[in-house]
Design a protein around this motif. Structure first.
Motif, mmCIF file in Angstrom:
data_model
loop_
_atom_site.group_PDB
_atom_site.id
_atom_site.type_symbol
_atom_site.label_atom_id
_atom_site.label_comp_id
_atom_site.label_asym_id
_atom_site.label_seq_id
_atom_site.Cartn_x
_atom_site.Cartn_y
_atom_site.Cartn_z
ATOM 1 N N ARG A 1 -8.605 -52.968 -0.671
ATOM 2 C CA ARG A 1 -9.765 -52.594 -1.464
ATOM 3 C C ARG A 1 -10.526 -51.405 -1.144
ATOM 4 O O ARG A 1 -10.889 -50.571 -2.088
ATOM 5 C CB ARG A 1 -10.599 -53.910 -1.464
ATOM 6 N N LYS A 2 -10.720 -51.005 0.108
ATOM 7 C CA LYS A 2 -11.420 -49.784 0.461
ATOM 8 C C LYS A 2 -10.535 -48.871 0.248
ATOM 9 O O LYS A 2 -11.125 -47.643 -0.166
ATOM 10 C CB LYS A 2 -11.737 -49.816 2.030
ATOM 11 N N LEU A 3 -9.350 -48.773 0.263
ATOM 12 C CA LEU A 3 -8.372 -47.595 -0.117
ATOM 13 C C LEU A 3 -8.481 -47.138 -1.489
ATOM 14 O O LEU A 3 -8.863 -45.786 -1.846
ATOM 15 C CB LEU A 3 -6.978 -47.965 0.329
ATOM 16 N N ARG A 4 -8.553 -48.093 -2.433
ATOM 17 C CA ARG A 4 -8.798 -47.878 -3.819
ATOM 18 C C ARG A 4 -10.340 -47.421 -4.181
ATOM 19 O O ARG A 4 -10.499 -46.503 -4.851
ATOM 20 C CB ARG A 4 -8.462 -49.037 -4.443
ATOM 21 N N GLU A 5 -11.272 -47.679 -3.385
ATOM 22 C CA GLU A 5 -12.786 -47.326 -3.489
ATOM 23 C C GLU A 5 -12.635 -45.632 -3.081
ATOM 24 O O GLU A 5 -13.182 -44.875 -3.687
ATOM 25 C CB GLU A 5 -13.645 -48.142 -2.380
ATOM 26 N N GLY A 6 -11.936 -45.574 -2.134
ATOM 27 C CA GLY A 6 -11.716 -44.098 -1.304
ATOM 28 C C GLY A 6 -10.995 -43.117 -2.766
ATOM 29 O O GLY A 6 -11.469 -42.134 -2.858
ATOM 30 N N VAL A 7 -10.108 -43.648 -3.334
ATOM 31 C CA VAL A 7 -9.532 -42.984 -4.451
ATOM 32 C C VAL A 7 -10.517 -42.772 -5.456
ATOM 33 O O VAL A 7 -10.619 -41.435 -5.920
ATOM 34 C CB VAL A 7 -8.244 -43.706 -5.025
ATOM 35 N N SER A 8 -11.431 -43.406 -5.918
ATOM 36 C CA SER A 8 -12.545 -43.297 -6.947
ATOM 37 C C SER A 8 -13.420 -42.276 -6.215
ATOM 38 O O SER A 8 -13.930 -41.211 -7.115
ATOM 39 C CB SER A 8 -13.356 -44.395 -7.437
ATOM 40 N N VAL A 9 -13.763 -42.496 -5.086
ATOM 41 C CA VAL A 9 -14.748 -41.439 -4.465
ATOM 42 C C VAL A 9 -14.020 -40.047 -4.562
ATOM 43 O O VAL A 9 -14.718 -39.027 -4.805
ATOM 44 C CB VAL A 9 -14.934 -41.746 -2.894
ATOM 45 N N TYR A 10 -12.831 -39.816 -4.062
ATOM 46 C CA TYR A 10 -11.883 -38.496 -4.011
ATOM 47 C C TYR A 10 -12.074 -37.950 -5.411
ATOM 48 O O TYR A 10 -12.285 -37.030 -5.584
ATOM 49 C CB TYR A 10 -10.783 -38.871 -3.791
ATOM 50 N N TYR A 11 -11.712 -38.877 -6.571
ATOM 51 C CA TYR A 11 -11.571 -38.415 -7.775
ATOM 52 C C TYR A 11 -12.829 -37.959 -8.559
ATOM 53 O O TYR A 11 -12.827 -36.934 -9.281
ATOM 54 C CB TYR A 11 -10.839 -39.345 -8.567
ATOM 55 N N ASN A 12 -13.917 -38.586 -8.061
ATOM 56 C CA ASN A 12 -15.105 -38.669 -8.758
ATOM 57 C C ASN A 12 -16.189 -37.778 -8.319
ATOM 58 O O ASN A 12 -17.041 -37.231 -8.983
ATOM 59 C CB ASN A 12 -15.788 -40.252 -8.952
ATOM 60 N N LEU A 13 -16.036 -37.232 -6.747
ATOM 61 C CA LEU A 13 -17.169 -36.648 -6.294
ATOM 62 C C LEU A 13 -16.449 -35.369 -5.838
ATOM 63 O O LEU A 13 -15.161 -35.030 -5.699
ATOM 64 C CB LEU A 13 -17.741 -37.191 -5.119
ATOM 65 N N SER A 14 -17.661 -34.447 -5.499
ATOM 66 C CA SER A 14 -17.445 -33.028 -4.923
ATOM 67 C C SER A 14 -17.076 -33.189 -3.599
ATOM 68 O O SER A 14 -16.950 -34.374 -2.849
ATOM 69 C CB SER A 14 -18.286 -32.080 -5.017
ATOM 70 N N VAL A 15 -16.380 -32.219 -2.932
ATOM 71 C CA VAL A 15 -16.059 -32.285 -1.484
ATOM 72 C C VAL A 15 -17.117 -32.807 -0.525
ATOM 73 O O VAL A 15 -17.162 -33.612 0.243
ATOM 74 C CB VAL A 15 -15.547 -30.784 -0.893
ATOM 75 N N ARG A 16 -18.420 -32.257 -0.788
ATOM 76 C CA ARG A 16 -19.624 -32.409 0.032
ATOM 77 C C ARG A 16 -19.819 -34.165 -0.231
ATOM 78 O O ARG A 16 -20.144 -34.968 0.642
ATOM 79 C CB ARG A 16 -20.716 -31.814 -0.512
ATOM 80 N N GLY A 17 -19.711 -34.661 -1.511
ATOM 81 C CA GLY A 17 -19.890 -36.032 -1.737
ATOM 82 C C GLY A 17 -18.987 -36.639 -1.186
ATOM 83 O O GLY A 17 -19.364 -38.004 -0.807
ATOM 84 N N ARG A 18 -17.835 -36.541 -1.245
ATOM 85 C CA ARG A 18 -16.655 -37.278 -0.640
ATOM 86 C C ARG A 18 -17.054 -37.422 0.927
ATOM 87 O O ARG A 18 -16.739 -38.346 1.532
ATOM 88 C CB ARG A 18 -15.212 -36.727 -0.697
ATOM 89 N N ASN A 19 -17.360 -36.376 1.565
ATOM 90 C CA ASN A 19 -17.524 -36.304 2.812
ATOM 91 C C ASN A 19 -18.753 -37.340 3.412
ATOM 92 O O ASN A 19 -18.763 -37.575 4.899
ATOM 93 C CB ASN A 19 -17.736 -35.104 3.708
ATOM 94 N N ALA A 20 -19.643 -37.703 2.384
ATOM 95 C CA ALA A 20 -20.565 -38.626 2.812
ATOM 96 C C ALA A 20 -19.999 -39.990 2.817
ATOM 97 O O ALA A 20 -20.870 -40.898 3.189
ATOM 98 C CB ALA A 20 -21.608 -38.290 1.758
ATOM 99 N N TRP A 21 -19.147 -40.391 2.516
ATOM 100 C CA TRP A 21 -18.620 -41.714 2.360
ATOM 101 C C TRP A 21 -17.799 -41.903 3.701
ATOM 102 O O TRP A 21 -17.023 -41.236 4.245
ATOM 103 C CB TRP A 21 -17.472 -41.810 1.336
ATOM 104 N N THR A 22 -18.239 -43.091 4.199
ATOM 105 C CA THR A 22 -17.598 -43.401 5.400
ATOM 106 C C THR A 22 -16.523 -44.810 5.382
ATOM 107 O O THR A 22 -16.092 -44.983 6.305
ATOM 108 C CB THR A 22 -18.635 -43.747 6.408
#
Length: 268
Positions: free
Chosen positions: A210-231
């Motif tokens: 489930r978290k793997l798929r959340e990360g896919v949305s994070v990567y696709y939807n956010l900038s590099v800076r926004g992605r790196n804020a996701w833990t």
């Protein structure tokens, strides 16, 4: 008297060691000069005149096999996409006050499956359900223009920014067939990134998926800076648009699973 004196002086000088040494050196020099002159004359008559070397310019060409293989790969991709385009059935749908075109449900499943297979998504634990889900979250499978929060245009059915489309090698972001395939490649890239972000977390199998798929949305939807804020543990702190993307992806995956059952028909 003067002749006698002269003769006496010459005779006495000729006998001095210094004078004799000078005479010997002069004779040696004359011999060397004569030998060199004779050598030059012999060379002119017996050795052909040397020509200045010509510079050779070598033009390097790619082997014909490489060129032909590259051309065949391009032609193969073009043929592959063209065959898929011929199978896609477009139908009208209402979006607000507009009537736009969208692939019908069978065509959506066709594109999602083809793209997932071509991108080898199974190697990263994903499938055609994830391709369908992501396109559903982006545009609900209705190609139309959009924009990022900073005003950057988002193009086509997969909502690629121009720079992202170029990096993925997309020739025409408005082409739904090509864009869905590029989205699958981007999903694979996102899954690898997400898996790395989750590596140090103690998660069960279902939770990790489930978290793997959340990360896919994070990567696709956010900038590099926004992605790196996701833990991996702070999804509820993400921007509202990203959280909505995650939820719409879940809805899309469930929809694809239901469609698969309907299109396959009842088990006999």
């Amino acid at each position: 008297l003067s002749g006698a004196v002269s003769e006496s002086i010459f005779t006495s000088s000729a006998r001095s060691p210094t004078t004799l040494a000078l005479i010997s050196a002069a004779l040696s020099l004359i011999s060397i000069l004569l030998f060199a002159a004779a050598g030059r004359a012999w060379l002119r008559h017996n050795v052909p005149e040397l020509q200045a070397p010509q510079l050779a310019v070598t033009v390097l060409e790619l082997p014909r096999v490489v060129v032909i293989a590259a051309r065949q790969a391009v032609d193969s991709d073009a043929l592959y996409y063209e065959q898929l385009r011929a199978q896609v059935n477009w139908v009208p749908t209402r979006v607000g006050r507009e009537t736009l075109l969208t692939p019908d449900y069978a065509s959506r499943m066709l594109l999602a499956k083809a793209a997932a297979q071509r991108a080898n998504l199974k190697d990263v634990g994903l499938s055609y359900l994830d391709v369908y889900a992501l396109i559903n979250a982006e545009t609900s499978w209705v190609p139309r223009p959009g924009a990022s929060r900073d005003g950057t245009p988002n193009l086509g059915i997969a909502q690629f920014e121009p720079a992202t489309a170029k990096a993925l090698g997309v020739r025409d972001p408005q082409d739904a067939v090509e864009s869905v395939h590029a989205a699958a490649v981007y999903i694979r890239e996102a899954a690898v990134w997400s898996r790395d972000r989750l590596r140090g977390l103690k998660l069960g199998k279902a939770e990790r998926e489930r978290k793997l798929r959340e990360g896919v949305s994070v990567y696709y939807n956010l900038s590099v800076r926004g992605r790196n804020a996701w833990t991996g543990l702070n999804t509820d702190e993400l921007p509202r648009e990203t959280q909505r993307h995650i939820e719409n992806s879940k809805i899309g995956a469930r929809e694809a699973a239901l469609l698969e059952q309907q299109l396959r028909g009842p088990d006999v």
